[in-house]
Structure formats: C-alpha cells, structure tokens
Design an enzyme around this catalytic site. Structure first.
Site, PDB file in Angstrom:
ATOM      1  N   GLU A  82       8.080  22.124 -41.967  1.00 44.01           N
ATOM      2  CA  GLU A  82       7.336  22.262 -40.705  1.00 44.01           C
ATOM      3  C   GLU A  82       6.109  23.177 -40.850  1.00 44.01           C
ATOM      4  OE1 GLU A  82      11.044  21.506 -37.613  1.00 44.01           O
ATOM      5  OE2 GLU A  82      10.852  23.472 -38.527  1.00 44.01           O
ATOM      6  N   GLY A  86      14.276  17.269 -30.478  1.00 41.37           N
ATOM      7  CA  GLY A  86      14.950  16.046 -30.035  1.00 41.37           C
ATOM      8  C   GLY A  86      14.464  15.700 -28.637  1.00 41.37           C
ATOM      9  N   MET A 133      15.806  24.562 -31.224  1.00 43.80           N
ATOM     10  CA  MET A 133      16.776  25.626 -31.474  1.00 43.80           C
ATOM     11  C   MET A 133      16.150  27.016 -31.638  1.00 43.80           C
ATOM     12  SD  MET A 133      19.304  23.408 -33.991  1.00 43.80           S
ATOM     13  CE  MET A 133      20.579  24.659 -34.058  1.00 43.80           C
ATOM     14  N   GLU A 134      14.868  27.156 -31.330  1.00 47.20           N
ATOM     15  CA  GLU A 134      14.220  28.458 -31.555  1.00 47.20           C
ATOM     16  C   GLU A 134      13.297  28.925 -30.434  1.00 47.20           C
ATOM     17  OE1 GLU A 134      13.768  25.876 -33.845  1.00 47.20           O
ATOM     18  OE2 GLU A 134      15.413  26.449 -35.173  1.00 47.20           O
ATOM     19  N   ASP A 139      13.598  12.722 -32.965  1.00 51.54           N
ATOM     20  CA  ASP A 139      14.831  11.960 -32.708  1.00 51.54           C
ATOM     21  C   ASP A 139      15.114  12.016 -31.208  1.00 51.54           C
ATOM     22  OD1 ASP A 139      15.667  14.899 -33.835  1.00 51.54           O
ATOM     23  OD2 ASP A 139      16.892  14.318 -32.129  1.00 51.54           O
TER      24      ASP A 139
HETATM   25  N1  ADE Z   1      15.384  19.607 -33.305  1.00 58.64           N
HETATM   26  C1  ADE Z   1      15.091  18.340 -33.657  1.00 58.64           C
HETATM   27  N2  ADE Z   1      16.015  17.492 -33.177  1.00 58.64           N
HETATM   28  C2  ADE Z   1      16.917  18.247 -32.510  1.00 58.64           C
HETATM   29  C3  ADE Z   1      18.108  17.948 -31.824  1.00 58.64           C
HETATM   30  N3  ADE Z   1      18.556  16.703 -31.721  1.00 58.64           N
HETATM   31  N4  ADE Z   1      18.801  18.979 -31.265  1.00 58.64           N
HETATM   32  C4  ADE Z   1      18.349  20.243 -31.384  1.00 58.64           C
HETATM   33  N5  ADE Z   1      17.232  20.582 -32.038  1.00 58.64           N
HETATM   34  C5  ADE Z   1      16.518  19.589 -32.594  1.00 58.64           C
END
Ligand code: ADE
Length: 245
Positions: free
Chosen positions: A13, A80, A189-190, A213
């Site tokens: 990234e 996501g 997640m951050e 995704d």
């Molecule tokens: N970062 C990228 N895809 C993710 C997902 N499905 N859940 C949490 N963080 C993500």
C-alpha cells in the site's frame, strides 16, 4: 511546518511512495517500525508501515506526531466495500471515521469512545478536498483498472469509513454492519484509530481507501488479488498530483 505523514498497513500500500521518495531519505527505526524521512515530489514527508489493526495504527500515528512532528497525517490503503453504491476499484475519501467494534455498553453508548463523548472523528476538510480532487483526476485516466475491467472509470466517494479489528469476510457479518451503519461506505482496520489519536493531539488528518473487496465470502481472494496487482498503482497515482500541486 512539520512533515506530512503518510501511513499504510501493508507494504504494497506504500511501496510506490517509498520508491518515489527523492534521494537522501533517511530511515529511523522506532518501536519496531521504519520511518522514512525525506521529501516526496518535493514535499517534506515521513512515510511508515503501521502494520494491520487499530493498536498498530494508533502507535504509529503517535510516533509520527510526537517523534517526527508531523503536521498532517494521511492513512492510505485498501478497504472492503459496505454501501451498495461502492464497487471494487472505487475510491473512498473519509468525511469522518468511527470504530464499529467499540462497544462499552451499558457504561457508554454503542460506538461511543468512552470519556471522549463522541463516536465519530471528522477528517480535515481541506486535506480531504485535495484528496478528492486528486482521486477524481486519477479516476478519469484509469477506466478498466479493476479485475472486472469495467468500462467506466472508478468512482470517487466521500463519506463515513468504519474501522474495526476484524477482516470482514462473511455475507452475514457484512449485512449486519450494513444494517447497523447505513451511512458507512467501507470497512477497514486502522483509520478510526489513527483518527482518534490525531483528534487527541489536534493534528489534521485524512484517509484515502481503495475498495478491494465487498467484505463477503470472496473477500480474502479479492483482497489478495487487489493487493498484489493494483494497490500500489492507486496510492501513488492519487497522491502524486496532490503532492506535486
Ligand atoms: N480491508 C480491505 N478489505 C477489508 C475487509 N473486508 N474487512 C476489513 N478491512 C478490510
């Protein structure tokens, strides 16, 4: 003014940003992380790999602010998609961030950050507007980038990003989050942890995410494919015009 900090959770990234740093950058190792200090397209920067998750992001944000005197922080990487308008390959710039796994009920409200009395942290409007502009410019030149090879360029969204210490990869979990947070555009997640730290220090911040995704049963494969093949193209492609302007 202190440097601009650019943080990412995984090497892919930020790889192209590190490669593009002007000659002479120095590496400082603090708390098991490398902080690359120098200039990127002429802008003083500190770039670091935070690693995945809220604790890692909070620690890294604290270090760039306290040790490297960062005046602004950008977190970049993949996310996501959660909202139905958001597709793989789209770009999301945060208007605000929240932590979807914070739940100290019945002591505090669901999602409320205890003793801060708030659920959401607003991103800096000026930095975010510049990211939106750069992302729109990037998107216009990159139709057909995503795995599905859509004819249309990626769309650029501005809205709420939800952060938690969980990689969401189930249709049921994604559906539950969509119902609980109808205005959240994507999951990562951050960002919400970095946002809380920046808020506490009074440092402006922004978050740039590319949708890898749909947080569903296929999330692991889609995420991995996007990370390996496309993550670096987006990050450097979007940040270059912002830093060069
Ligand atoms: N970062 C990228 N895809 C993710 C997902 N499905 N859940 C949490 N963080 C993500």
């Amino acid at each position: 003014m202190g440097p601009l900090a650019i943080l990412g959770a995984l090497h892919e990234e930020i790889a192209d940003l590190l490669a593009a740093m002007d000659p002479g950058a120095a590496i400082h190792r603090v708390a098991m992380r490398d902080f690359h200090v120098g200039t990127l397209w002429g802008t003083p920067c500190v770039i670091a790999l935070s690693r995945i998750g809220k604790v890692a992001a909070a620690a890294t944000a604290s270090i760039v602010i306290q040790e490297f005197k960062a005046s602004r922080v950008i977190f970049t990487g993949l996310a996501g998609g959660l909202h139905e308008d958001v597709a793989v390959g789209d770009v999301v710039v945060a208007s605000a961030l929240m932590q979807h796994d914070m739940d100290a009920r019945p002591l505090f409200g669901q999602h409320e950050i205890p003793l801060l009395g708030r659920e959401r942290f607003d991103a800096d409007p000026v930095l975010s507007a510049r990211l939106l502009e750069s992302a729109a410019q990037f998107a216009r030149g990159h139709a057909g980038l995503t795995a599905g090879q859509r004819a249309q360029p990626p769309r650029v969204h501005h809205g709420l990003i939800a952060t938690g210490d969980v990689f969401v990869n189930s249709n049921d979990h994604a559906r539950e989050l969509r119902q609980r947070l109808p205005d959240a555009l994507c999951l990562e997640m951050e960002g919400g942890a970095m946002a809380q730290v920046c808020h506490e220090f009074g440092v402006p911040f922004a978050v740039l995410r590319v949708i890898s995704d749909q947080a569903d049963h296929a999330a692991k494969a889609d995420f991995t494919d996007f990370l390996v093949n496309l993550a670096r193209v987006y990050t450097a492609g979007i940040l270059a015009p912002l830093l060069k302007s």
